[in-house]
Design a protein around this motif. Structure first.
Motif, mmCIF file in Angstrom:
data_model
loop_
_atom_site.group_PDB
_atom_site.id
_atom_site.type_symbol
_atom_site.label_atom_id
_atom_site.label_comp_id
_atom_site.label_asym_id
_atom_site.label_seq_id
_atom_site.Cartn_x
_atom_site.Cartn_y
_atom_site.Cartn_z
ATOM 1 N N CYS A 370 23.355 57.264 23.358
ATOM 2 C CA CYS A 370 22.859 58.546 23.487
ATOM 3 C C CYS A 370 22.551 59.379 24.865
ATOM 4 N N LYS A 371 21.929 58.492 25.634
ATOM 5 C CA LYS A 371 21.622 59.058 27.008
ATOM 6 C C LYS A 371 22.698 59.385 27.911
ATOM 7 N N CYS A 379 26.941 59.141 19.015
ATOM 8 C CA CYS A 379 26.276 58.007 19.905
ATOM 9 C C CYS A 379 25.577 56.904 19.117
ATOM 10 N N ILE A 380 25.001 56.040 19.787
ATOM 11 C CA ILE A 380 24.130 55.018 19.088
ATOM 12 C C ILE A 380 22.853 54.862 20.132
ATOM 13 N N ASP A 381 21.827 54.685 19.404
ATOM 14 C CA ASP A 381 20.495 54.516 20.405
ATOM 15 C C ASP A 381 19.833 53.402 19.831
ATOM 16 N N THR A 382 18.884 52.864 20.542
ATOM 17 C CA THR A 382 17.978 51.775 20.153
ATOM 18 C C THR A 382 16.325 52.187 20.339
ATOM 19 N N VAL A 383 15.749 51.799 19.187
ATOM 20 C CA VAL A 383 14.183 52.238 19.420
ATOM 21 C C VAL A 383 13.712 50.781 19.198
ATOM 22 N N ASN A 394 24.198 58.424 15.510
ATOM 23 C CA ASN A 394 24.071 59.862 15.383
ATOM 24 C C ASN A 394 25.303 60.738 15.341
ATOM 25 N N ASN A 395 25.246 61.557 14.624
ATOM 26 C CA ASN A 395 26.579 62.624 14.680
ATOM 27 C C ASN A 395 27.718 61.661 14.742
#
Length: 651
Positions: A370-371, A379-383, A394-395
């Motif tokens: 995502c960044k 996109c994909i993000d990790t938390v 996302n999206n």
């Protein structure tokens, strides 16, 4: 009342085992199919139950649509089969029989939708209609294609199944249905086909021997013997294989082999186990490369498309360090009536795993971080949290299985594959993980618990010690020496069994036979008066001691205790009959002892057996390494106590 309940139970059982009824609507050579299936039985607390469909259309084509339409190119009778899978349903999978479909007209311009079977870039791929459930059948579709520039490619395809790492056989190929003149062959035929005229001509041109071939540019130097060695290496991890001969595969042509496989009831009962079915493409042309495709399948207790898989779930603790990889895969499927734009996969992290080491290996849908993408892009993000990780898509656009116009279930599925490393202070215990999947703002769907662990492994050891009797026992040696070996689980953190075998040598001891005071004797021709004379047995004993079982507990890395049963047998007992005389005091000298004389010697083996109970404590590196211990033993036959101080080393 009882009659009503019994009737309802019988009706439910009948419905549960009812066959799928295939129906058709024909319009020339265009056939529309549908099926009547038993009512679903919803699993409490699970998402809404539904059927997924896999149709084998009888001409080498397939469809995942609920009601497919298919155009046959030629006339004839085609055997149509349906493999329906009941998801989130607690009943049995509907049985299906092939239905003959007659086509009376012919067309050369069949306008079927493209199959989209191949999602990768290779020449081989496999798909199944469901994950294997013990006792049910499964359809395996083996696809192959020609991506070469030249047409008319021929070769062999080897199917590998039933991995040797599992003692039980998992699969049995009940039937292989082919539509392009593929045929089963043996290993000899496979090797014969690869050594064709192309190879022979090159051999002759280069003066090669029987098993050496030099090929044209782009090829490699190979041999039939080398090929056999490669195939043996590929087959070494499997119990069974099937080989299919394929010929004259045209450029960009795709073909399918349909294999009906029985998942055997005795297959692995662990629903966290991941089994692999492999396929090899072995071309006749030595200039073409051999290719392999692996299909990973998780054994399931029920059909659920949302699952967590751990590939290397049973590891060897001896060779596991903090850098050992754990590869997880979470599969998810949108079973809704519309597309999902956001998917959040939250996975629980076992305590012995370091969440900061997470590495994303692969995802579907495949998208960037995502960044790194533009605002609003997919996109994909990790938390990261202390005990969990979130993967956030996302999206995206992930269709639902109940969405209009969606016939390919693969388009409704996604996954995230990631890697973790162990943290410091790794403990040899099982570890669990699971995932919660949220599609948009819907309620979370929870996956199975993925359980990993370590193989027990074997830990040999050595033992040496010194034993002594805390009290007096005339018929037993007062001290002894011990040397032996132990065998136990490697580095256990829970209670474990230990076996021991050692030999024990007792100090010599005497048994008095009789004594008589006074008397005369002649020594060196002179007469002496005796104070006394006696006869005794001098005994030497060598024993072997076996600990058939003992239970032990390591309280931490430095303190352990155990208790068990011991069986002892005399390897050798030597008894010497001795004579001793003591000369009385005279006017010329003090009393002296005449040197002992051996009159008789008797040896015996395994003449005596006895048992013992024991308990001990250990200090040191009690899991792996050096230890020191104190053991108390209570023997029977005869009864006496013994203390044993010992040192050992576990490897």
């Amino acid at each position: 009342m009882l009659f009503v309940v019994g009737t309802q139970a019988a009706t439910a059982q009948t419905a549960d085992t009812a066959e799928a009824v295939i129906q058709e609507q024909a319009a020339g050579n265009k056939i529309k199919l549908n099926a009547l299936l038993r009512p679903l039985r919803q699993v409490a607390g699970a998402p809404e139950a539904y059927y997924s469909y896999c149709w084998e259309l009888g001409d080498g084509s397939y469809s995942f649509a609920r009601e497919p339409e298919h155009i046959y190119k030629d006339t004839g009778t085609y055997q149509v089969r349906l493999f329906a899978t009941n998801n989130y349903d607690d009943g049995k999978k509907p049985r299906s029989r092939p239905r003959p479909v007659k086509v009376k007209t012919r067309t050369l311009l069949a306008a079927n939708n493209p199959s989209n079977f191949f999602s990768g870039k290779g020449v081989l791929e496999m798909k199944t209609n469901c994950m294997p459930l013990p006792g049910e059948d499964m359809l395996l579709m083996l696809g192959y294609r020609n991506l070469q520039v030249q047409a008319g490619v021929s070769g062999s395809i080897m199917l590998l199944y039933n991995e040797k790492q599992f003692r039980q056989s998992s699969f049995e190929v009940a039937e292989a249905r082919v539509y392009h003149k593929e045929r089963g062959i043996g290993m000899d035929s496979l090797l014969a086909f690869t050594h064709d005229n192309v190879w022979d001509n090159e051999l002759e041109a280069h003066g090669g021997g029987l098993f050496t071939a030099s090929v044209t540019a782009g090829g490699t130097s190979q041999s039939r013997m080398q090929l056999l060695q490669v195939l043996k290496q590929e087959m070494s991890g499997y119990q069974a294989h099937r080989i299919f001969r394929i010929e004259d595969l045209q450029q960009q042509e795709e073909r399918l082999i349909f294999l009906q496989i029985n998942t055997l009831p005795e297959m692995i009962k662990d629903t966290n186990a991941v089994v692999t079915i492999g396929a090899l493409f072995i071309p006749d042309d030595p200039a073409m490369e051999m290719e392999r495709f692996n299909l990973e399948l998780q054994i399931v207790a029920s059909h659920d498309p949302n699952r967590m898989m751990l590939r290397n779930r049973r590891m060897n603790y001896r060779f596991t360090g903090k850098n050992k990889n754990l590869d997880y895969k979470v599969r998810f499927q949108n079973t809704g009536k519309g597309p999902a734009k956001k998917v959040v996969v939250t996975v629980a992290i076992p305590g012995m795993v370091n969440s900061s080491t997470v590495e994303l290996l692969q995802s579907k849908p495949e998208c960037g971080w995502c960044k790194q993408v533009y605002s609003g892009g997919s996109c994909i993000d990790t938390v990261l949290y202390k005990d969990s990780i979130q993967f956030v898509f996302n999206n995206i656009y992930l269709p639902g299985t109940q969405q209009d116009g969606i016939a390919d279930p693969d388009s409704t599925m996604g996954f995230v594959k990631y890697r973790l490393h162990f943290a410091k202070g790794l403990v040899k215990n099982s570890f669990r993980s699971s995932a919660a999947i949220v599609f948009d703002k819907n309620e979370p769907i929870y996956t199975n618990k993925s359980v990993g662990g370590f193989k027990k492994g074997w830990s040999p050891g050595i033992l040496a010690g010194y034993g002594f009797l805390p009290g007096s026992k005339p018929d037993i040696g007062k001290h002894n020496w011990v040397v032996g070996a132990t065998l136990s689980e490697y580095a256990p953190y829970k209670r474990y069994w230990q076996w021991e075998l050692y030999v024990q040598r007792y100090s010599s001891y005497e048994q008095l036979i009789g004594r008589r005071d006074g008397g005369d004797t002649l020594i060196n021709g002179r007469d002496y008066k005796l104070a006394y004379r006696e006869r005794y047995n001098k005994v030497n004993v060598l024993t072997v001691e076996l600990v058939p079982f003992s239970i032990r507990q390591n309280f931490n890395s430095w303190i352990a205790a155990g208790a068990g049963v011991l069986v002892s047998a005399e390897l050798n007992r030597t008894t010497a009959r001795m004579y001793r005389a003591v000369v009385a005091e005279s006017t010329t000298q003090l009393p002296f002892v005449v040197p002992d004389k051996e009159e008789e010697r008797v040896a015996s083996s395994f003449g005596s057996w006895r048992g013992a109970l024991f308990a001990d404590v250990q200090l040191g590196r009690v899991r792996v390494g050096p230890v020191a211990g104190l053991r108390f033993l209570q023997y029977t036959n005869p009864g006496y106590s013994q203390l044993l101080l010992y040192a050992g080393w576990k490897f």
